[in-house]
Design a protein around this motif. Structure first.
Motif, short mmCIF file in Angstrom:
data_model
loop_
_atom_site.label_atom_id
_atom_site.label_comp_id
_atom_site.label_asym_id
_atom_site.label_seq_id
_atom_site.Cartn_x
_atom_site.Cartn_y
_atom_site.Cartn_z
N MET A 1 0.82 -1.21 0.00
CA MET A 1 0.00 0.00 0.00
C MET A 1 0.86 1.26 0.00
O MET A 1 0.60 2.19 -0.77
N LEU A 2 1.87 1.29 0.85
CA LEU A 2 2.68 2.51 0.98
C LEU A 2 3.60 2.71 -0.21
O LEU A 2 3.83 3.85 -0.63
N VAL A 3 4.14 1.64 -0.76
CA VAL A 3 4.94 1.75 -1.99
C VAL A 3 4.04 2.15 -3.14
O VAL A 3 4.39 3.01 -3.96
N GLY A 4 2.85 1.57 -3.20
CA GLY A 4 1.88 1.93 -4.24
C GLY A 4 1.44 3.37 -4.15
O GLY A 4 1.17 4.02 -5.18
N ALA A 5 1.39 3.92 -2.96
CA ALA A 5 1.01 5.32 -2.76
C ALA A 5 2.19 6.25 -3.04
O ALA A 5 2.02 7.47 -3.04
N GLY A 6 3.37 5.69 -3.24
CA GLY A 6 4.55 6.50 -3.56
C GLY A 6 5.21 7.14 -2.36
O GLY A 6 5.99 8.08 -2.51
N LEU A 7 4.92 6.65 -1.15
CA LEU A 7 5.54 7.23 0.04
C LEU A 7 6.98 6.79 0.25
O LEU A 7 7.78 7.51 0.83
N TYR A 8 7.32 5.61 -0.22
CA TYR A 8 8.71 5.17 -0.23
C TYR A 8 8.89 4.07 -1.25
O TYR A 8 7.93 3.54 -1.79
N SER A 9 10.15 3.76 -1.49
CA SER A 9 10.47 2.68 -2.44
C SER A 9 11.73 1.98 -1.98
O SER A 9 12.46 2.47 -1.11
N PHE A 10 11.96 0.82 -2.55
CA PHE A 10 13.13 0.00 -2.24
C PHE A 10 13.98 -0.13 -3.50
O PHE A 10 13.73 -0.98 -4.33
N PRO A 11 14.99 0.71 -3.65
CA PRO A 11 15.79 0.64 -4.88
C PRO A 11 16.63 -0.64 -4.99
O PRO A 11 16.82 -1.15 -6.08
N ARG A 12 17.11 -1.15 -3.88
CA ARG A 12 17.90 -2.39 -3.88
C ARG A 12 17.10 -3.45 -3.14
O ARG A 12 16.95 -3.40 -1.92
N ARG A 13 16.61 -4.43 -3.92
CA ARG A 13 15.79 -5.47 -3.34
C ARG A 13 15.92 -6.74 -4.17
O ARG A 13 16.21 -6.67 -5.36
N PRO A 14 15.69 -7.89 -3.56
CA PRO A 14 15.73 -9.12 -4.33
C PRO A 14 14.54 -9.21 -5.29
O PRO A 14 13.44 -8.75 -4.96
N PHE A 15 14.77 -9.77 -6.46
CA PHE A 15 13.74 -9.95 -7.49
C PHE A 15 13.03 -8.63 -7.82
O PHE A 15 11.81 -8.55 -7.88
N SER A 16 13.83 -7.59 -8.03
CA SER A 16 13.27 -6.25 -8.28
C SER A 16 12.43 -6.19 -9.54
O SER A 16 11.55 -5.34 -9.65
N GLU A 17 12.68 -7.09 -10.49
CA GLU A 17 11.87 -7.08 -11.72
C GLU A 17 10.47 -7.66 -11.48
O GLU A 17 9.56 -7.43 -12.27
N VAL A 18 10.28 -8.37 -10.38
CA VAL A 18 8.98 -8.99 -10.10
C VAL A 18 8.22 -8.26 -8.99
O VAL A 18 7.03 -8.00 -9.11
N PHE A 19 8.92 -7.92 -7.90
CA PHE A 19 8.28 -7.34 -6.72
C PHE A 19 8.65 -5.87 -6.55
O PHE A 19 9.81 -5.49 -6.73
N THR A 20 7.68 -5.06 -6.16
CA THR A 20 7.95 -3.64 -5.87
C THR A 20 8.38 -3.44 -4.42
O THR A 20 8.83 -2.36 -4.07
N ILE A 21 8.21 -4.47 -3.60
CA ILE A 21 8.60 -4.38 -2.19
C ILE A 21 9.81 -5.27 -1.94
O ILE A 21 10.17 -6.09 -2.77
#
Length: 163
Positions: A52-72
């Motif tokens: 919800m919070l990533v979808g609302a644009g309040l924060y993001s995770f630039p370095r994350r596992p499986f970044s091409e699949v998951f936004t969190i």
């Protein structure tokens, strides 16, 4: 000699002292179910809040596992958050009511500081609208909900009231 042994056995049978027994299987099984349910619940709530919070644009995770699949950051929501919740439950079980809430606030304060540190290392990017105090109170509320869920689930079988 035989009379002496008979007296000892008779005396032991009359004794009110009970030997310690292993906990029944259903009790151990219930405890494991309670912990697993609680960490699953913590993971589920954390995942949905992040979505919800990533979808609302309040924060993001630039370095994350499986970044091409998951936004969190699924490493956090599926591994770190449940482990963190489990450790907190172990500690909370041993505390009384006031120290319990003080401990929860200290844990929230720790997350408040850790989040800002993670942001410096590029693990988080917050929007300009984000205030880190949201995390402080958000995690405090999250941990209270997790504790209440654990207490409710644990006391459900015994018929007690959650603390």
């Amino acid at each position: 000699m035989e009379l002496f042994i008979m007296n000892i056995v008779k005396h032991l049978r009359k004794s009110s002292f009970r030997s310690s027994r292993k906990k029944p299987y259903y009790r151990r099984n219930h405890r494991i179910k309670t912990y697993l349910s609680t960490i699953f619940f913590a993971s589920l709530i954390g995942t949905y809040l992040d979505l919800m919070l990533v979808g609302a644009g309040l924060y993001s995770f630039p370095r994350r596992p499986f970044s091409e699949v998951f936004t969190i950051n699924i490493l956090f929501t599926l591994c770190i958050l449940p482990l963190f919740s489990l450790i907190i439950i172990f500690v909370l079980k041993r505390l009384h009511k006031l120290p319990r809430y003080l401990f929860l606030f200290i844990c929230s304060l720790f997350v408040y500081i850790a989040e800002q540190t993670a942001e410096q290392y590029g693990l988080f990017i917050h929007s300009t609208y984000w205030k880190h105090e949201f995390s402080l109170f958000g995690y405090f509320l999250f941990l209270i909900v997790i504790w209440k869920f654990y207490s409710w689930f644990e006391n459900g079988q015994r018929g007690g009231s959650p603390d």
